[in-house]
Design a protein around this motif. Sequence first.
Motif, PDB file in Angstrom:
ATOM      1  N   GLU A 277       0.835  -1.233   0.000  1.00  0.00           N
ATOM      2  CA  GLU A 277       0.000   0.000   0.000  1.00  0.00           C
ATOM      3  C   GLU A 277       0.856   1.264   0.000  1.00  0.00           C
ATOM      4  O   GLU A 277       0.323   2.368   0.065  1.00  0.00           O
ATOM      5  N   GLU A 278       2.171   1.118  -0.066  1.00  0.00           N
ATOM      6  CA  GLU A 278       3.015   2.303   0.023  1.00  0.00           C
ATOM      7  C   GLU A 278       2.664   3.294  -1.091  1.00  0.00           C
ATOM      8  O   GLU A 278       2.470   2.916  -2.252  1.00  0.00           O
ATOM      9  N   LYS A 279       2.615   4.570  -0.712  1.00  0.00           N
ATOM     10  CA  LYS A 279       2.129   5.580  -1.660  1.00  0.00           C
ATOM     11  C   LYS A 279       3.216   6.078  -2.587  1.00  0.00           C
ATOM     12  O   LYS A 279       3.721   7.196  -2.448  1.00  0.00           O
ATOM     13  N   LEU A 280       3.604   5.235  -3.525  1.00  0.00           N
ATOM     14  CA  LEU A 280       4.580   5.616  -4.554  1.00  0.00           C
ATOM     15  C   LEU A 280       3.962   5.306  -5.915  1.00  0.00           C
ATOM     16  O   LEU A 280       3.139   4.396  -6.021  1.00  0.00           O
ATOM     17  N   GLY A 281       4.410   6.035  -6.940  1.00  0.00           N
ATOM     18  CA  GLY A 281       4.018   5.667  -8.296  1.00  0.00           C
ATOM     19  C   GLY A 281       4.729   4.372  -8.682  1.00  0.00           C
ATOM     20  O   GLY A 281       5.774   4.050  -8.111  1.00  0.00           O
ATOM     21  N   HIS A 282       4.148   3.614  -9.643  1.00  0.00           N
ATOM     22  CA  HIS A 282       4.717   2.318 -10.026  1.00  0.00           C
ATOM     23  C   HIS A 282       5.292   2.385 -11.431  1.00  0.00           C
ATOM     24  O   HIS A 282       4.601   2.828 -12.354  1.00  0.00           O
ATOM     25  N   PHE A 283       6.522   1.882 -11.583  1.00  0.00           N
ATOM     26  CA  PHE A 283       7.075   1.770 -12.939  1.00  0.00           C
ATOM     27  C   PHE A 283       6.420   0.585 -13.636  1.00  0.00           C
ATOM     28  O   PHE A 283       6.485  -0.548 -13.148  1.00  0.00           O
ATOM     29  N   CYS A 284       5.793   0.873 -14.776  1.00  0.00           N
ATOM     30  CA  CYS A 284       5.075  -0.160 -15.523  1.00  0.00           C
ATOM     31  C   CYS A 284       5.422  -0.013 -16.991  1.00  0.00           C
ATOM     32  O   CYS A 284       6.071   0.969 -17.403  1.00  0.00           O
ATOM     33  N   GLN A 285       4.986  -1.000 -17.774  1.00  0.00           N
ATOM     34  CA  GLN A 285       5.023  -0.797 -19.217  1.00  0.00           C
ATOM     35  C   GLN A 285       3.682  -1.206 -19.791  1.00  0.00           C
ATOM     36  O   GLN A 285       2.957  -2.025 -19.224  1.00  0.00           O
ATOM     37  N   GLN A 286       3.390  -0.598 -20.935  1.00  0.00           N
ATOM     38  CA  GLN A 286       2.092  -0.796 -21.566  1.00  0.00           C
ATOM     39  C   GLN A 286       2.296  -0.592 -23.056  1.00  0.00           C
ATOM     40  O   GLN A 286       2.789   0.465 -23.461  1.00  0.00           O
ATOM     41  N   ASN A 287       1.915  -1.584 -23.832  1.00  0.00           N
ATOM     42  CA  ASN A 287       2.102  -1.521 -25.287  1.00  0.00           C
ATOM     43  C   ASN A 287       3.519  -1.079 -25.660  1.00  0.00           C
ATOM     44  O   ASN A 287       3.702  -0.203 -26.515  1.00  0.00           O
ATOM     45  N   GLY A 288       4.478  -1.626 -24.985  1.00  0.00           N
ATOM     46  CA  GLY A 288       5.875  -1.343 -25.323  1.00  0.00           C
ATOM     47  C   GLY A 288       6.379   0.002 -24.832  1.00  0.00           C
ATOM     48  O   GLY A 288       7.522   0.367 -25.116  1.00  0.00           O
ATOM     49  N   LYS A 289       5.556   0.743 -24.113  1.00  0.00           N
ATOM     50  CA  LYS A 289       6.000   2.055 -23.604  1.00  0.00           C
ATOM     51  C   LYS A 289       6.142   1.990 -22.084  1.00  0.00           C
ATOM     52  O   LYS A 289       5.378   1.291 -21.421  1.00  0.00           O
ATOM     53  N   GLN A 290       7.103   2.780 -21.588  1.00  0.00           N
ATOM     54  CA  GLN A 290       7.230   2.828 -20.134  1.00  0.00           C
ATOM     55  C   GLN A 290       6.290   3.887 -19.565  1.00  0.00           C
ATOM     56  O   GLN A 290       6.189   4.986 -20.114  1.00  0.00           O
ATOM     57  N   VAL A 291       5.620   3.550 -18.468  1.00  0.00           N
ATOM     58  CA  VAL A 291       4.721   4.518 -17.829  1.00  0.00           C
ATOM     59  C   VAL A 291       4.887   4.436 -16.315  1.00  0.00           C
ATOM     60  O   VAL A 291       5.318   3.413 -15.790  1.00  0.00           O
ATOM     61  N   VAL A 292       4.522   5.529 -15.647  1.00  0.00           N
ATOM     62  CA  VAL A 292       4.411   5.476 -14.184  1.00  0.00           C
ATOM     63  C   VAL A 292       2.927   5.575 -13.858  1.00  0.00           C
ATOM     64  O   VAL A 292       2.240   6.486 -14.331  1.00  0.00           O
ATOM     65  N   VAL A 293       2.435   4.616 -13.093  1.00  0.00           N
ATOM     66  CA  VAL A 293       1.020   4.648 -12.689  1.00  0.00           C
ATOM     67  C   VAL A 293       0.977   4.984 -11.210  1.00  0.00           C
ATOM     68  O   VAL A 293       1.591   4.300 -10.383  1.00  0.00           O
ATOM     69  N   GLU A 294       0.256   6.046 -10.895  1.00  0.00           N
ATOM     70  CA  GLU A 294       0.204   6.495  -9.505  1.00  0.00           C
ATOM     71  C   GLU A 294      -0.521   5.488  -8.624  1.00  0.00           C
ATOM     72  O   GLU A 294      -1.393   4.752  -9.110  1.00  0.00           O
ATOM     73  N   TYR A 295      -0.187   5.518  -7.330  1.00  0.00           N
ATOM     74  CA  TYR A 295      -0.822   4.537  -6.428  1.00  0.00           C
ATOM     75  C   TYR A 295      -2.337   4.681  -6.422  1.00  0.00           C
ATOM     76  O   TYR A 295      -3.062   3.708  -6.302  1.00  0.00           O
ATOM     77  N   SER A 296      -2.799   5.903  -6.602  1.00  0.00           N
ATOM     78  CA  SER A 296      -4.245   6.120  -6.576  1.00  0.00           C
ATOM     79  C   SER A 296      -4.926   5.567  -7.834  1.00  0.00           C
ATOM     80  O   SER A 296      -6.143   5.425  -7.866  1.00  0.00           O
ATOM     81  N   ASP A 297      -4.162   5.283  -8.878  1.00  0.00           N
ATOM     82  CA  ASP A 297      -4.741   4.792 -10.133  1.00  0.00           C
ATOM     83  C   ASP A 297      -4.567   3.286 -10.320  1.00  0.00           C
ATOM     84  O   ASP A 297      -5.097   2.715 -11.264  1.00  0.00           O
ATOM     85  N   LEU A 298      -3.767   2.648  -9.460  1.00  0.00           N
ATOM     86  CA  LEU A 298      -3.544   1.208  -9.615  1.00  0.00           C
ATOM     87  C   LEU A 298      -4.412   0.482  -8.579  1.00  0.00           C
ATOM     88  O   LEU A 298      -4.234   0.679  -7.378  1.00  0.00           O
ATOM     89  N   PRO A 299      -5.365  -0.342  -9.048  1.00  0.00           N
ATOM     90  CA  PRO A 299      -6.268  -1.002  -8.092  1.00  0.00           C
ATOM     91  C   PRO A 299      -5.477  -1.751  -7.022  1.00  0.00           C
ATOM     92  O   PRO A 299      -4.418  -2.315  -7.306  1.00  0.00           O
ATOM     93  N   MET A 300      -5.996  -1.745  -5.803  1.00  0.00           N
ATOM     94  CA  MET A 300      -5.271  -2.359  -4.679  1.00  0.00           C
ATOM     95  C   MET A 300      -4.951  -3.827  -4.965  1.00  0.00           C
ATOM     96  O   MET A 300      -3.871  -4.310  -4.601  1.00  0.00           O
ATOM     97  N   ALA A 301      -5.873  -4.510  -5.646  1.00  0.00           N
ATOM     98  CA  ALA A 301      -5.628  -5.932  -5.933  1.00  0.00           C
ATOM     99  C   ALA A 301      -4.340  -6.075  -6.756  1.00  0.00           C
ATOM    100  O   ALA A 301      -3.566  -7.011  -6.541  1.00  0.00           O
TER     101      ALA A 301
END
Length: 471
Positions: A277-301
């Motif tokens: 639950e730590e409140k940090l953005g997450h390094f992710c990738q999507q369709n070959g691009k790197q993105v940061v998804v904020e903790y508030s936008d990534l479902p807890m599951a």
Amino acid sequence: MPTHPLVEQFQRAGQGQVFAFFDQLPAEGQSRLLEQAGEIDLAEVDRLVRTLVAKDASAGVDLKGLEPAPYEPLPDRGGDAKAWAQAKTEGEEVLRMGRVAVFTVAGGQGTRLGYDGPKGTFPVTPLKQKPLFQVFAEKIRAAGVRYGRPLHWFIMTSHHNHEATQAFFVENRFFGLDEKRVHFFRQGRMPAVDFAGKILLESKDSIALSPDGHGGSLRALERSGALELMAKEGIDLISYFQVDNPLVRCVDPAFLGWHRVRGSEMSSKMVTKAYPEEKLGHFCQQNGKQVVVEYSDLPMAMQQETDANGKLRYIGGSIAIHVLDREFVRKMSAAGALPFHRAEKKIPVIDSAGNPVKPEKANGVKFELFVFDALPFAKNPVVIETRREDDFSPVKNAEGVDSPKTSRDDQLRQFARWLKANGAAVSVDATGLPSAVIEVSPLFGSDEDSFADAWGKRSPKPAVVHGLYLV
Ligand code: UTP
């Protein structure tokens, strides 16, 4: 009297309310309002209202195809020790060539800390109570000496704190830096709008304007002439960090080296999340691009998902430390290159009679740019792992997590660790916190390597360290 062309433009754009009190204002107030209005890009506001404020504006983040981003683990956590060593050598080389500038974003409002003054002037070190700006200044000075090339330092301020920031540096004689190499510039501002998309007035002669977010730094670097100056000085790499983090290695050769070796346009440091639950953005990738998804936008599951070994899948937390190519910043500084985000806020305004109103609940929307939104546009973005204790302990809140107390303790732990690693006896508790107050000036050592070098040369060395200030 003919209507001012700017007033007409606002009227045509359906924003004539900005000038509702214009005729009642003294000349000074009129010119103030006109100047502020002149800063506003009406087409941009119109687009943001349609896409972010209107009822049918799309909400939420598209999570389709989202995966955790790959990263370079530290050598002792499964990473490639040879590649890390090569990166460091490469980074030292670009530093010796003078190709690196340091960049601090310091335009935030610091509401959570509740400190009256630019955040960089906040005292943070355990013994000497050095302010954040001094900590960075000394690290930058030390790096200049270590690599034989003094570095340029760019500091982004806001309209609100610009003068106070500059005055602080003048009062403190730039903390020993060459003032010709310290550059201040203001970030841009954006108007707040109500839920109908109308630009709000803070007073009869003043628009409700606020800083355009840390992502505004990319366009501010261009607009201020900073990129131009860098080009003239032969600087093509920018070491970016936030003003509230005294542990940051402002100049980190291995990080710069990874960026170079990989031909990256924008690189990032990550820490492994301490708990799901730590409140940090997450390094992710999507369709070959790197993105940061904020903790508030990534479902807890998803934040709690683990892999076959029980390790968190979305483990890469963003700590807002980047290396950027100068020319990439230029590309991303174009209008519309980065997306705006909306934030519903309580915005002090005036009512239709011109009386001030302090709203009890959110009454409008502010627009902000985030620097990590440039990542999907970057070629070969690389994420490297760092240890929190080497790079991250921000001062965000007055108390509790990420507060002056936690940051001070983390600095103390770092100083004790460096001393112990070099053979000094320091008494520490189970968390590594020393029992005595010690402080190491960045001018003595600002990371493991430079500390070890300086300690090695020191004579005589205390065998047992009680209280100590090393400079
Ligand atoms: P924060 O998101 O922590 O915001 O900024 P803040 O304004 O400093 O603090 P709060 O939320 O009001 O308590 C992270 C970093 O980005 C900079 C800040 O100065 C800090 O270094 N920043 C933020 C800007 O330079 N400009 C902005 O518009 C926003």
